[in-house]
Design a protein around this motif. Structure first.
Motif, PDB file in Angstrom:
ATOM      1  N   PRO A 104       0.821  -1.243   0.223  1.00  0.00           N
ATOM      2  CA  PRO A 104      -0.095   0.111   0.124  1.00  0.00           C
ATOM      3  C   PRO A 104       0.897   1.151  -0.147  1.00  0.00           C
ATOM      4  CG  PRO A 104      -0.876  -1.670   1.258  1.00  0.00           C
ATOM      5  CD  PRO A 104       0.165  -2.208   1.006  1.00  0.00           C
ATOM      6  N   ILE A 105       1.872   1.156   0.581  1.00  0.00           N
ATOM      7  CA  ILE A 105       2.732   2.452   0.834  1.00  0.00           C
ATOM      8  C   ILE A 105       3.507   2.839  -0.596  1.00  0.00           C
ATOM      9  CG2 ILE A 105       4.792   1.459   1.582  1.00  0.00           C
ATOM     10  CD1 ILE A 105       5.240   3.806   3.471  1.00  0.00           C
ATOM     11  N   LEU A 106       3.728   1.764  -1.290  1.00  0.00           N
ATOM     12  CA  LEU A 106       4.591   1.843  -2.424  1.00  0.00           C
ATOM     13  C   LEU A 106       3.605   2.128  -3.712  1.00  0.00           C
ATOM     14  CD1 LEU A 106       6.931  -1.211  -2.558  1.00  0.00           C
ATOM     15  CD2 LEU A 106       7.347   1.091  -1.884  1.00  0.00           C
ATOM     16  N   ALA A 107       2.182   1.563  -3.412  1.00  0.00           N
ATOM     17  CA  ALA A 107       1.232   2.224  -4.508  1.00  0.00           C
ATOM     18  C   ALA A 107       0.834   3.677  -4.110  1.00  0.00           C
ATOM     19  CB  ALA A 107      -0.134   1.284  -4.290  1.00  0.00           C
ATOM     20  N   GLU A 133      -4.587  -1.351  -2.921  1.00  0.00           N
ATOM     21  CA  GLU A 133      -4.683  -0.394  -2.036  1.00  0.00           C
ATOM     22  C   GLU A 133      -3.660   0.583  -1.876  1.00  0.00           C
ATOM     23  OE1 GLU A 133      -5.959  -0.400   2.780  1.00  0.00           O
ATOM     24  OE2 GLU A 133      -4.444  -1.864   2.122  1.00  0.00           O
ATOM     25  N   ALA A 134      -3.738   1.764  -1.924  1.00  0.00           N
ATOM     26  CA  ALA A 134      -2.861   2.911  -1.867  1.00  0.00           C
ATOM     27  C   ALA A 134      -3.095   3.706  -0.598  1.00  0.00           C
ATOM     28  CB  ALA A 134      -2.982   3.816  -3.026  1.00  0.00           C
ATOM     29  N   LYS A 135      -2.377   3.302   0.448  1.00  0.00           N
ATOM     30  CA  LYS A 135      -2.504   3.780   1.852  1.00  0.00           C
ATOM     31  C   LYS A 135      -1.293   4.208   2.630  1.00  0.00           C
ATOM     32  CE  LYS A 135      -5.382   3.228   5.881  1.00  0.00           C
ATOM     33  NZ  LYS A 135      -6.108   1.958   6.627  1.00  0.00           N
ATOM     34  N   TYR A 136      -1.321   5.349   3.240  1.00  0.00           N
ATOM     35  CA  TYR A 136      -0.054   5.781   4.062  1.00  0.00           C
ATOM     36  C   TYR A 136      -0.582   6.158   5.072  1.00  0.00           C
ATOM     37  CZ  TYR A 136       3.713   8.261   5.761  1.00  0.00           C
ATOM     38  OH  TYR A 136       4.925   8.783   6.806  1.00  0.00           O
ATOM     39  N   ALA A 162       5.504  14.253   2.815  1.00  0.00           N
ATOM     40  CA  ALA A 162       6.380  13.835   1.828  1.00  0.00           C
ATOM     41  C   ALA A 162       7.552  13.184   2.333  1.00  0.00           C
ATOM     42  CB  ALA A 162       6.340  14.853   0.680  1.00  0.00           C
ATOM     43  N   LEU A 163       8.154  13.829   3.177  1.00  0.00           N
ATOM     44  CA  LEU A 163       9.458  13.534   3.882  1.00  0.00           C
ATOM     45  C   LEU A 163       9.120  12.173   4.560  1.00  0.00           C
ATOM     46  CD1 LEU A 163      11.065  17.041   4.666  1.00  0.00           C
ATOM     47  CD2 LEU A 163      12.009  15.376   3.135  1.00  0.00           C
ATOM     48  N   ALA A 164       8.439  12.219   5.487  1.00  0.00           N
ATOM     49  CA  ALA A 164       7.934  11.303   6.357  1.00  0.00           C
ATOM     50  C   ALA A 164       7.456  10.073   5.390  1.00  0.00           C
ATOM     51  CB  ALA A 164       6.664  11.447   7.206  1.00  0.00           C
ATOM     52  N   LEU A 165       6.866  10.085   4.329  1.00  0.00           N
ATOM     53  CA  LEU A 165       6.449   9.051   3.384  1.00  0.00           C
ATOM     54  C   LEU A 165       7.906   8.495   3.002  1.00  0.00           C
ATOM     55  CD1 LEU A 165       4.746   7.467   1.480  1.00  0.00           C
ATOM     56  CD2 LEU A 165       4.675   9.444   0.097  1.00  0.00           C
ATOM     57  N   LEU A 166       8.712   9.262   2.272  1.00  0.00           N
ATOM     58  CA  LEU A 166      10.180   8.741   1.942  1.00  0.00           C
ATOM     59  C   LEU A 166      10.756   7.936   2.872  1.00  0.00           C
ATOM     60  CD1 LEU A 166      11.434  11.831  -0.128  1.00  0.00           C
ATOM     61  CD2 LEU A 166      10.366   9.502  -1.039  1.00  0.00           C
ATOM     62  N   ASP A 167      10.885   8.299   4.273  1.00  0.00           N
ATOM     63  CA  ASP A 167      11.310   7.725   5.438  1.00  0.00           C
ATOM     64  C   ASP A 167      10.503   6.263   5.568  1.00  0.00           C
ATOM     65  OD1 ASP A 167      13.285   9.153   6.561  1.00  0.00           O
ATOM     66  OD2 ASP A 167      11.838   9.778   7.976  1.00  0.00           O
ATOM     67  N   ASP A 168       9.305   6.177   5.596  1.00  0.00           N
ATOM     68  CA  ASP A 168       8.685   4.860   5.661  1.00  0.00           C
ATOM     69  C   ASP A 168       8.978   4.095   4.403  1.00  0.00           C
ATOM     70  OD1 ASP A 168       7.969   5.711   8.272  1.00  0.00           O
ATOM     71  OD2 ASP A 168       6.003   6.137   7.842  1.00  0.00           O
ATOM     72  N   ILE A 169       9.024   4.595   3.381  1.00  0.00           N
ATOM     73  CA  ILE A 169       9.228   3.581   2.186  1.00  0.00           C
ATOM     74  C   ILE A 169      10.861   3.055   2.357  1.00  0.00           C
ATOM     75  CG2 ILE A 169       9.846   3.943  -0.186  1.00  0.00           C
ATOM     76  CD1 ILE A 169       7.571   5.869  -0.478  1.00  0.00           C
TER      77      ILE A 169
END
Length: 202
Positions: A104-107, A133-136, A162-169
């Protein structure tokens, strides 16, 4: 790049952001002349970039610095440009592996990247990726967001998101996810009717 190498890339890109933010802070400071002089740089010096078979490409410093000191939108544009480029770079590497397990986080990132490529507006059309599913965190991308602004002022994502998203990815990639096909996910492979963007599919 492997999953681990893409995770390392994210860390380097975050470091670039720090350098950008610090440099921007100096540039808009009232003491910019003095600060640059301390490292041997004058606002009246140009930035010279080498070219093949020709004179250096020259960019004047002072006009840009002076405009940025009074133009708040320009300051945010610098930050947004870095975020856009970071997301494009990471997404392009993920595309080489068809987004690995399509978690989901990659989608979620794939839709964000696609929206940025469409003028910072979500462009959500029928296809494989709309069946994943596209979820963060508490954020989820559905067809209801089609046409909405993606990132920045008034956008679905704030800059910190966006920065936190990159961290979790990066954290997800460090688990070294396997690559899954659409068939393995129970999705019949189809393509949307939209024109295909370079580096995108489905």
């Amino acid at each position: 790049m492997t999953a681990l190498e893409i995770a390392d890339l994210i860390e380097r890109l975050k470091g670039h952001f720090v350098l950008t933010a610090v440099g921007l802070s100096m540039a808009v400071s009232p003491d910019v002349d003095r600060l640059l002089a301390e490292v041997g740089v004058s606002l009246d010096d140009p930035i010279a970039v080498r070219r093949h078979g020709g004179p250096d490409y020259v960019l004047p410093i002072r006009p840009t610095i002076e405009e940025s000191q009074t133009d708040n939108d320009r300051k945010l544009d610098v930050i947004d440009a870095w975020l856009d480029l970071a997301i494009f770079r990471v997404a392009d590497e993920l595309e080489q592996h068809n987004y690995f397990d399509k978690a989901p986080i990659l989608a979620f990132l794939r839709h964000v990247r696609n929206g940025l490529a469409h003028g910072n507006r979500f462009d959500l059309r029928p296809g494989n990726w709309m069946q994943v599913e596209a979820k963060y965190g508490k954020l989820q991308i559905t067809e209801k967001l089609n046409g909405e602004r993606v990132l920045g002022s008034g956008g679905f994502l704030k800059r910190g998101d966006a920065l936190a998203l990159l961290d979790d990815i990066a954290a997800h990639l460090r688990t070294e996810p396997s690559t899954k096909t659409w068939k393995e996910l129970g999705i019949q492979h189809t393509r949307s009717s939209a024109p295909r963007l370079l580096g995108t599919e489905g």
